[in-house]
Design a protein around this motif. Structure first.
Motif, PDB file in Angstrom:
ATOM      1  N   ILE A 110       0.825  -1.214   0.000  1.00 53.31           N
ATOM      2  CA  ILE A 110       0.000   0.000   0.000  1.00 53.31           C
ATOM      3  C   ILE A 110       0.857   1.262   0.000  1.00 53.31           C
ATOM      4  O   ILE A 110       0.568   2.222  -0.720  1.00 53.31           O
ATOM      5  N   ASN A 111       1.918   1.270   0.802  1.00 50.99           N
ATOM      6  CA  ASN A 111       2.716   2.484   0.959  1.00 50.99           C
ATOM      7  C   ASN A 111       3.743   2.681  -0.151  1.00 50.99           C
ATOM      8  O   ASN A 111       4.181   3.808  -0.372  1.00 50.99           O
ATOM      9  N   LEU A 112       4.143   1.601  -0.819  1.00 47.64           N
ATOM     10  CA  LEU A 112       5.197   1.711  -1.827  1.00 47.64           C
ATOM     11  C   LEU A 112       4.775   1.190  -3.196  1.00 47.64           C
ATOM     12  O   LEU A 112       4.781   1.940  -4.177  1.00 47.64           O
ATOM     13  N   SER A 113       4.380  -0.062  -3.273  1.00 46.89           N
ATOM     14  CA  SER A 113       4.101  -0.653  -4.587  1.00 46.89           C
ATOM     15  C   SER A 113       2.931   0.022  -5.288  1.00 46.89           C
ATOM     16  O   SER A 113       2.921   0.116  -6.529  1.00 46.89           O
ATOM     17  N   SER A 114       1.959   0.512  -4.538  1.00 47.63           N
ATOM     18  CA  SER A 114       0.815   1.178  -5.171  1.00 47.63           C
ATOM     19  C   SER A 114       1.261   2.379  -5.986  1.00 47.63           C
ATOM     20  O   SER A 114       0.729   2.649  -7.069  1.00 47.63           O
ATOM     21  N   ALA A 115       2.265   3.107  -5.494  1.00 46.76           N
ATOM     22  CA  ALA A 115       2.765   4.280  -6.218  1.00 46.76           C
ATOM     23  C   ALA A 115       3.416   3.874  -7.531  1.00 46.76           C
ATOM     24  O   ALA A 115       3.308   4.590  -8.539  1.00 46.76           O
ATOM     25  N   SER A 139       7.282  10.839   4.075  1.00 50.43           N
ATOM     26  CA  SER A 139       7.188  11.062   5.522  1.00 50.43           C
ATOM     27  C   SER A 139       8.548  11.535   5.996  1.00 50.43           C
ATOM     28  O   SER A 139       9.576  11.334   5.326  1.00 50.43           O
ATOM     29  N   ALA A 140       8.577  12.130   7.188  1.00 48.60           N
ATOM     30  CA  ALA A 140       9.875  12.336   7.834  1.00 48.60           C
ATOM     31  C   ALA A 140      10.604  10.999   7.943  1.00 48.60           C
ATOM     32  O   ALA A 140      11.833  10.934   7.895  1.00 48.60           O
ATOM     33  N   HIS A 141       9.826   9.928   8.039  1.00 50.13           N
ATOM     34  CA  HIS A 141      10.410   8.587   8.102  1.00 50.13           C
ATOM     35  C   HIS A 141      10.893   8.097   6.738  1.00 50.13           C
ATOM     36  O   HIS A 141      11.407   6.980   6.642  1.00 50.13           O
ATOM     37  N   GLY A 142      10.762   8.898   5.711  1.00 48.62           N
ATOM     38  CA  GLY A 142      11.425   8.620   4.451  1.00 48.62           C
ATOM     39  C   GLY A 142      12.834   9.165   4.436  1.00 48.62           C
ATOM     40  O   GLY A 142      13.620   8.865   3.524  1.00 48.62           O
ATOM     41  N   LEU A 143      13.172   9.968   5.447  1.00 48.28           N
ATOM     42  CA  LEU A 143      14.488  10.610   5.529  1.00 48.28           C
ATOM     43  C   LEU A 143      15.243  10.243   6.796  1.00 48.28           C
ATOM     44  O   LEU A 143      16.446  10.472   6.896  1.00 48.28           O
ATOM     45  N   THR A 144      14.530   9.706   7.764  1.00 51.71           N
ATOM     46  CA  THR A 144      15.152   9.297   9.024  1.00 51.71           C
ATOM     47  C   THR A 144      14.431   8.022   9.474  1.00 51.71           C
ATOM     48  O   THR A 144      13.685   7.436   8.706  1.00 51.71           O
ATOM     49  N   ALA A 145      14.683   7.593  10.681  1.00 57.87           N
ATOM     50  CA  ALA A 145      14.085   6.325  11.124  1.00 57.87           C
ATOM     51  C   ALA A 145      13.680   6.388  12.582  1.00 57.87           C
ATOM     52  O   ALA A 145      14.103   7.279  13.334  1.00 57.87           O
ATOM     53  N   SER A 146      12.822   5.448  12.958  1.00 61.19           N
ATOM     54  CA  SER A 146      12.437   5.241  14.348  1.00 61.19           C
ATOM     55  C   SER A 146      12.386   3.738  14.584  1.00 61.19           C
ATOM     56  O   SER A 146      12.078   2.972  13.656  1.00 61.19           O
ATOM     57  N   VAL A 153       9.163   2.622   7.587  1.00 62.72           N
ATOM     58  CA  VAL A 153      10.381   3.354   7.257  1.00 62.72           C
ATOM     59  C   VAL A 153      10.960   2.844   5.938  1.00 62.72           C
ATOM     60  O   VAL A 153      11.386   3.630   5.083  1.00 62.72           O
ATOM     61  N   ALA A 154      10.967   1.527   5.755  1.00 60.89           N
ATOM     62  CA  ALA A 154      11.475   0.968   4.502  1.00 60.89           C
ATOM     63  C   ALA A 154      10.640   1.434   3.312  1.00 60.89           C
ATOM     64  O   ALA A 154      11.181   1.810   2.261  1.00 60.89           O
ATOM     65  N   ALA A 155       9.324   1.424   3.481  1.00 60.98           N
ATOM     66  CA  ALA A 155       8.443   1.846   2.389  1.00 60.98           C
ATOM     67  C   ALA A 155       8.620   3.316   2.065  1.00 60.98           C
ATOM     68  O   ALA A 155       8.677   3.710   0.886  1.00 60.98           O
ATOM     69  N   LYS A 156       8.714   4.159   3.087  1.00 62.62           N
ATOM     70  CA  LYS A 156       8.830   5.600   2.846  1.00 62.62           C
ATOM     71  C   LYS A 156      10.200   5.964   2.287  1.00 62.62           C
ATOM     72  O   LYS A 156      10.314   6.865   1.447  1.00 62.62           O
ATOM     73  N   HIS A 157      11.265   5.283   2.721  1.00 61.69           N
ATOM     74  CA  HIS A 157      12.556   5.473   2.063  1.00 61.69           C
ATOM     75  C   HIS A 157      12.463   5.038   0.598  1.00 61.69           C
ATOM     76  O   HIS A 157      13.044   5.679  -0.284  1.00 61.69           O
ATOM     77  N   GLY A 158      11.736   3.954   0.361  1.00 60.24           N
ATOM     78  CA  GLY A 158      11.537   3.493  -1.010  1.00 60.24           C
ATOM     79  C   GLY A 158      10.793   4.503  -1.862  1.00 60.24           C
ATOM     80  O   GLY A 158      11.131   4.700  -3.039  1.00 60.24           O
ATOM     81  N   ILE A 159       9.804   5.158  -1.282  1.00 55.43           N
ATOM     82  CA  ILE A 159       9.049   6.187  -2.004  1.00 55.43           C
ATOM     83  C   ILE A 159       9.961   7.341  -2.406  1.00 55.43           C
ATOM     84  O   ILE A 159       9.856   7.877  -3.519  1.00 55.43           O
TER      85      ILE A 159
END
Length: 257
Positions: A110-115, A139-146, A153-159
Motif C-alpha cells: 500500500i505504501n510503496l508498490s501502489s505508487a 514522511s519524515a520517516h522517508g528521511l530518518t528512522a524510528s 520506514v522501509a516503504a517511505k525510504h523506497g518512495i
C-alpha cells in the motif's frame, strides 16, 4: 496557483491527509478523483459535497491500493490524470523479529508498490498530454528512522528513491515528480488519540501534545492537512516546473536535527 482544467487523482483520500490535499487542489480549480478501498454511500457523498463546496467536478472511485491491478484500474477509470498524488498508506508498529509477515506485506504493497502501479499507468497519458505532476506523500520517516517501524520506514525510504527515479525518467518532459515528507499531522485519527495519551501520561492536552506526541518535532506544533494541501498545489503549479526529484519536508524541523 490556478489549476482549472486539470484533473487530480488522490489515493487514500476519503479522510485525513488525502482528503485535505484533494480539498486544496479542488479549491485551486482542479477536478478531483477521491479514492479508498471502501465503496459506501458516504464515500460518494463526500465527493459530491466537495464538488458543491468548491465548484469543481469531484468523483469517488473505489480501488484497493494493496492490489496492483486495482491501482492501475483506478487510473484507467479516472480517464485523464494530470496530477497524481500517491497518498495511500497504513502503519503497524512492532519489533523486527516480531513483525507480522502479513503486516509487512500490506505496508509495502500500500505504501510503496501502489505508487509504482499508479505512476506506471498514468505516465503514458501525461506524456501524450505534454504535462504532468506526480506527488508522492512520503514522511519524515522517508528521511530518518524510528525503532519498531521497519516496514513503514522501509516503504517511505523506497518512495523517496522511487520519486528520484521517476523524476530522472521524465526530466526532459514537462512532467515533474516530487515527494512531500510530513512530520506529525493533526488528522482526525491523531486527534482521537490525544485523550488516551492524556490519561496514560496523566497530562493536560497541551503538555501531552508538546512533550509526548511532538517530542521529535522541534516546532512543537502539528502540521495541518491544509499546509500539506497547499504544498501539493504549489508543486502542481507552473512555479514548480523546475522542481523535480526532490523532497519537501513539512515537519516542523524534525529532519533538521
Amino acid at each position: 496557483m490556478n489549476l482549472a482544467g486539470k484533473v487530480a487523482v488522490v489515493t487514500g483520500s476519503n479522510s485525513g491527509i488525502g482528503l485535505g490535499i484533494a480539498r486544496e487542489l479542488a479549491k485551486a480549480g482542479a477536478d478531483v478523483v477521491l479514492n479508498s478501498f471502501t465503496d459506501r454511500d458516504e464515500d460518494h457523498r463526500l465527493a459530491e459535497d466537495l464538488g458543491r463546496e468548491t465548484g469543481v467536478s469531484a468523483r469517488y472511485i473505489k480501488a484497493d491500493m494493496s492490489k496492483g491491478a486495482e491501482c492501475r484500474a483506478l487510473i484507467e477509470q479516472a480517464g485523464r490524470v494530470d496530477i497524481l498524488v500517491n497518498n495511500a498508506g497504513i502503519q503497524h508498529v512492532a519489533a523486527i523479529d516480531e513483525f507480522p509477515v502479513d503486516k509487512w506485506d500490506a505496508i509495502i504493497a500500500i505504501n510503496l508498490s501502489s505508487a509504482f502501479h499508479t505512476t506506471a499507468a498514468a505516465l503514458p497519458g501525461m506524456r501524450a498530454a505534454g504535462w504532468g505532476r506526480i506527488i508522492n506523500i512520503a514522511s519524515a520517516h522517508g528521511l530518518t528512522a524510528s525503532p519498531f517501524k521497519s516496514a513503514y520506514v522501509a516503504a517511505k525510504h523506497g518512495i523517496v528513491g522511487f520519486t528520484k527515479v521517476t523524476a530522472l525518467e521524465t526530466a526532459e518532459q514537462p512532467i515533474t515528480c516530487n515527494a512531500i515528507c510530513p512530520g506529525y499531522v493533526l488528522t482526525p485519527l491523531v486527534e482521537a488519540q490525544i485523550p488516551d495519551q492524556m490519561k496514560t501520561h496523566n497530562m493536560g492536552r497541551e503538555d501531552v501534545i508538546r512533550k509526548v506526541m511532538l517530542e521529535r518535532q522541534p516546532s512543537r506544533e502539528f502540521a495541518t492537512v491544509e499546509e500539506l494541501g497547499g504544498t501539493a498545489v504549489f508543486l502542481s503549479s507552473d512555479a514548480a516546473a523546475q522542481i523535480t526529484g526532490t523532497t519537501i519536508s513539512v515537519d516542523g524541523g524534525w529532519t533538521a536535527l
